[in-house]
Design a protein around this motif. Sequence first.
Motif, PDB file in Angstrom:
ATOM      1  N   ILE A  33     113.644  19.010  27.751  1.00 32.89           N
ATOM      2  CA  ILE A  33     113.309  19.554  26.445  1.00 32.89           C
ATOM      3  C   ILE A  33     111.943  18.998  26.063  1.00 32.89           C
ATOM      4  O   ILE A  33     111.759  17.773  26.003  1.00 32.89           O
ATOM      5  N   ASP A  34     110.988  19.865  25.822  1.00 30.16           N
ATOM      6  CA  ASP A  34     109.617  19.458  25.530  1.00 30.16           C
ATOM      7  C   ASP A  34     109.455  19.235  24.026  1.00 30.16           C
ATOM      8  O   ASP A  34     109.334  20.187  23.257  1.00 30.16           O
ATOM      9  N   PHE A  35     109.436  17.973  23.645  1.00 35.84           N
ATOM     10  CA  PHE A  35     109.277  17.650  22.225  1.00 35.84           C
ATOM     11  C   PHE A  35     107.895  18.026  21.722  1.00 35.84           C
ATOM     12  O   PHE A  35     107.731  18.420  20.557  1.00 35.84           O
ATOM     13  N   ALA A  36     106.884  17.875  22.590  1.00 35.19           N
ATOM     14  CA  ALA A  36     105.512  18.187  22.172  1.00 35.19           C
ATOM     15  C   ALA A  36     105.367  19.653  21.764  1.00 35.19           C
ATOM     16  O   ALA A  36     104.568  19.990  20.885  1.00 35.19           O
ATOM     17  N   LYS A  37     106.156  20.506  22.395  1.00 29.43           N
ATOM     18  CA  LYS A  37     106.122  21.933  22.065  1.00 29.43           C
ATOM     19  C   LYS A  37     107.165  22.311  21.013  1.00 29.43           C
ATOM     20  O   LYS A  37     107.295  23.485  20.663  1.00 29.43           O
ATOM     21  N   GLY A  38     107.910  21.300  20.558  1.00 30.10           N
ATOM     22  CA  GLY A  38     108.900  21.556  19.519  1.00 30.10           C
ATOM     23  C   GLY A  38     110.145  22.275  19.994  1.00 30.10           C
ATOM     24  O   GLY A  38     110.868  22.874  19.193  1.00 30.10           O
ATOM     25  N   GLN A  39     110.424  22.195  21.307  1.00 34.46           N
ATOM     26  CA  GLN A  39     111.594  22.898  21.837  1.00 34.46           C
ATOM     27  C   GLN A  39     112.904  22.399  21.232  1.00 34.46           C
ATOM     28  O   GLN A  39     113.867  23.157  21.118  1.00 34.46           O
ATOM     29  N   HIS A  40     112.923  21.133  20.830  1.00 29.08           N
ATOM     30  CA  HIS A  40     114.161  20.576  20.251  1.00 29.08           C
ATOM     31  C   HIS A  40     114.492  21.195  18.896  1.00 29.08           C
ATOM     32  O   HIS A  40     115.631  21.112  18.432  1.00 29.08           O
ATOM     33  N   LYS A  41     113.491  21.819  18.267  1.00 28.77           N
ATOM     34  CA  LYS A  41     113.713  22.478  16.984  1.00 28.77           C
ATOM     35  C   LYS A  41     113.711  24.005  17.124  1.00 28.77           C
ATOM     36  O   LYS A  41     113.803  24.729  16.123  1.00 28.77           O
ATOM     37  N   GLY A  42     113.610  24.471  18.359  1.00 28.68           N
ATOM     38  CA  GLY A  42     113.597  25.911  18.606  1.00 28.68           C
ATOM     39  C   GLY A  42     114.981  26.516  18.525  1.00 28.68           C
ATOM     40  O   GLY A  42     115.992  25.822  18.628  1.00 28.68           O
ATOM     41  N   PRO A  43     115.043  27.841  18.376  1.00 27.02           N
ATOM     42  CA  PRO A  43     116.336  28.511  18.180  1.00 27.02           C
ATOM     43  C   PRO A  43     117.315  28.334  19.331  1.00 27.02           C
ATOM     44  O   PRO A  43     118.523  28.226  19.100  1.00 27.02           O
ATOM     45  N   GLU A  44     116.817  28.300  20.563  1.00 26.59           N
ATOM     46  CA  GLU A  44     117.723  28.171  21.705  1.00 26.59           C
ATOM     47  C   GLU A  44     118.403  26.802  21.714  1.00 26.59           C
ATOM     48  O   GLU A  44     119.604  26.694  21.961  1.00 26.59           O
ATOM     49  N   HIS A  45     117.615  25.746  21.449  1.00 27.45           N
ATOM     50  CA  HIS A  45     118.212  24.409  21.454  1.00 27.45           C
ATOM     51  C   HIS A  45     119.117  24.212  20.243  1.00 27.45           C
ATOM     52  O   HIS A  45     120.168  23.553  20.344  1.00 27.45           O
ATOM     53  N   LEU A  46     118.740  24.772  19.113  1.00 26.53           N
ATOM     54  CA  LEU A  46     119.561  24.617  17.907  1.00 26.53           C
ATOM     55  C   LEU A  46     120.927  25.281  18.051  1.00 26.53           C
ATOM     56  O   LEU A  46     121.865  24.920  17.332  1.00 26.53           O
ATOM     57  N   LYS A  47     121.043  26.192  18.991  1.00 27.48           N
ATOM     58  CA  LYS A  47     122.350  26.814  19.238  1.00 27.48           C
ATOM     59  C   LYS A  47     123.339  25.797  19.799  1.00 27.48           C
ATOM     60  O   LYS A  47     124.545  25.893  19.565  1.00 27.48           O
ATOM     61  N   ILE A  48     122.830  24.824  20.550  1.00 25.02           N
ATOM     62  CA  ILE A  48     123.709  23.843  21.188  1.00 25.02           C
ATOM     63  C   ILE A  48     123.623  22.464  20.523  1.00 25.02           C
ATOM     64  O   ILE A  48     124.470  21.613  20.772  1.00 25.02           O
ATOM     65  N   GLN A  49     122.599  22.252  19.694  1.00 22.16           N
ATOM     66  CA  GLN A  49     122.469  20.990  18.958  1.00 22.16           C
ATOM     67  C   GLN A  49     121.882  21.326  17.587  1.00 22.16           C
ATOM     68  O   GLN A  49     120.668  21.359  17.406  1.00 22.16           O
ATOM     69  N   PRO A  50     122.720  21.598  16.610  1.00 20.14           N
ATOM     70  CA  PRO A  50     122.249  22.097  15.322  1.00 20.14           C
ATOM     71  C   PRO A  50     121.352  21.144  14.554  1.00 20.14           C
ATOM     72  O   PRO A  50     120.678  21.568  13.610  1.00 20.14           O
ATOM     73  N   PHE A  51     121.320  19.863  14.958  1.00 20.30           N
ATOM     74  CA  PHE A  51     120.445  18.899  14.296  1.00 20.30           C
ATOM     75  C   PHE A  51     119.080  18.791  14.984  1.00 20.30           C
ATOM     76  O   PHE A  51     118.219  18.032  14.537  1.00 20.30           O
ATOM     77  N   GLY A  52     118.905  19.509  16.107  1.00 23.54           N
ATOM     78  CA  GLY A  52     117.620  19.496  16.796  1.00 23.54           C
ATOM     79  C   GLY A  52     117.307  18.176  17.468  1.00 23.54           C
ATOM     80  O   GLY A  52     116.165  17.716  17.454  1.00 23.54           O
ATOM     81  N   GLN A  53     118.327  17.561  18.071  1.00 23.94           N
ATOM     82  CA  GLN A  53     118.148  16.276  18.732  1.00 23.94           C
ATOM     83  C   GLN A  53     118.592  16.375  20.196  1.00 23.94           C
ATOM     84  O   GLN A  53     119.095  17.407  20.635  1.00 23.94           O
ATOM     85  N   VAL A  54     118.381  15.291  20.932  1.00 22.48           N
ATOM     86  CA  VAL A  54     118.832  15.208  22.325  1.00 22.48           C
ATOM     87  C   VAL A  54     119.585  13.893  22.496  1.00 22.48           C
ATOM     88  O   VAL A  54     119.376  12.948  21.734  1.00 22.48           O
ATOM     89  N   PRO A  55     120.476  13.870  23.515  1.00 25.11           N
ATOM     90  CA  PRO A  55     120.757  14.892  24.522  1.00 25.11           C
ATOM     91  C   PRO A  55     121.931  15.782  24.117  1.00 25.11           C
ATOM     92  O   PRO A  55     122.652  15.488  23.167  1.00 25.11           O
ATOM     93  N   VAL A  56     122.085  16.832  24.918  1.00 21.75           N
ATOM     94  CA  VAL A  56     123.268  17.682  24.855  1.00 21.75           C
ATOM     95  C   VAL A  56     123.807  17.794  26.271  1.00 21.75           C
ATOM     96  O   VAL A  56     123.050  18.060  27.203  1.00 21.75           O
ATOM     97  N   MET A  57     125.099  17.579  26.441  1.00 20.60           N
ATOM     98  CA  MET A  57     125.729  17.748  27.747  1.00 20.60           C
ATOM     99  C   MET A  57     126.294  19.151  27.870  1.00 20.60           C
ATOM    100  O   MET A  57     126.885  19.678  26.918  1.00 20.60           O
ATOM    101  N   GLU A  58     126.083  19.731  29.036  1.00 26.52           N
ATOM    102  CA  GLU A  58     126.675  21.034  29.361  1.00 26.52           C
ATOM    103  C   GLU A  58     127.536  20.842  30.603  1.00 26.52           C
ATOM    104  O   GLU A  58     127.044  20.511  31.670  1.00 26.52           O
ATOM    105  N   ASP A  59     128.838  21.039  30.444  1.00 28.47           N
ATOM    106  CA  ASP A  59     129.785  20.822  31.540  1.00 28.47           C
ATOM    107  C   ASP A  59     130.662  22.054  31.695  1.00 28.47           C
ATOM    108  O   ASP A  59     131.653  22.210  30.980  1.00 28.47           O
ATOM    109  N   ASP A  60     130.260  22.925  32.611  1.00 30.85           N
ATOM    110  CA  ASP A  60     131.029  24.143  32.899  1.00 30.85           C
ATOM    111  C   ASP A  60     131.315  24.941  31.625  1.00 30.85           C
ATOM    112  O   ASP A  60     132.446  25.344  31.354  1.00 30.85           O
ATOM    113  N   GLY A  61     130.273  25.154  30.843  1.00 29.22           N
ATOM    114  CA  GLY A  61     130.386  25.959  29.632  1.00 29.22           C
ATOM    115  C   GLY A  61     130.773  25.192  28.388  1.00 29.22           C
ATOM    116  O   GLY A  61     130.797  25.761  27.282  1.00 29.22           O
ATOM    117  N   PHE A  62     131.085  23.902  28.544  1.00 32.15           N
ATOM    118  CA  PHE A  62     131.423  23.064  27.387  1.00 32.15           C
ATOM    119  C   PHE A  62     130.193  22.267  26.981  1.00 32.15           C
ATOM    120  O   PHE A  62     129.579  21.580  27.803  1.00 32.15           O
TER     121      PHE A  62
END
Length: 214
Positions: A33-62
């Motif tokens: 996740i590129d913080f310099a480009k603001g990806q952590h606050k982008g719509p795609e990341h906010l779908k999986i982390q509504p606070f715009g932070q890292v990390p997020v684990m993805e385990d077989d769809g969970f």
Amino acid sequence: MVVKIHGMAMSTCTQRVATALREKNVPFEIVPIDFAKGQHKGPEHLKIQPFGQVPVMEDDGFFLFESRAIVRYIANKYKDQGTRLIPTDLKGAALVEQWASVEVADFDPYASAIVFEKVFKGMFGLGEADESKVKELRSKLDAKLDVYEKILSTRSYLAGEEVSFADLFHLPYGSLLTPAGHGDAITSRPNVKAWFDRLSARQSWKETQAAAQQ
């Protein structure tokens, strides 16, 4: 399916998760996740982390966020492989949770704030460290670590003689106290130093540190 960790290899919270995965011999990949480009606050990341932070684990769809919650999930799902990071008996597991709570309440608030003032502010162009604040934080951290020193005079790790995720939780910010100019908070206390040296020498942490420097 390989576990995916959406984050940054140099992120302290991502390192907390990566270390646990390595302890448990779980294959994983970091989805950067590129913080310099603001990806952590982008719509795609906010779908999986509504606070715009890292990390997020993805385990077989969970998807799961918050590093300590992720580590608990890993320790339980893969309890029969790698290092047993949580005891199987009720009382032992309770002691690990006790010390995990201590890390959140009595270590992280002071260690992470010192690191923010002395390392991250300069790194991210946020101005000079507030030295009066650092002095107050250090005083509070010292008082907490004095208790750790007494506890660790009777055991190798916080919850007993076996390493647990409560111990590992301390590694990311504990290791940054030295570049923050406050490594003596750990090294001046013999039992705390011996404990932290044991943790820092673990292969899982060495590999996590190496990955962060690539």
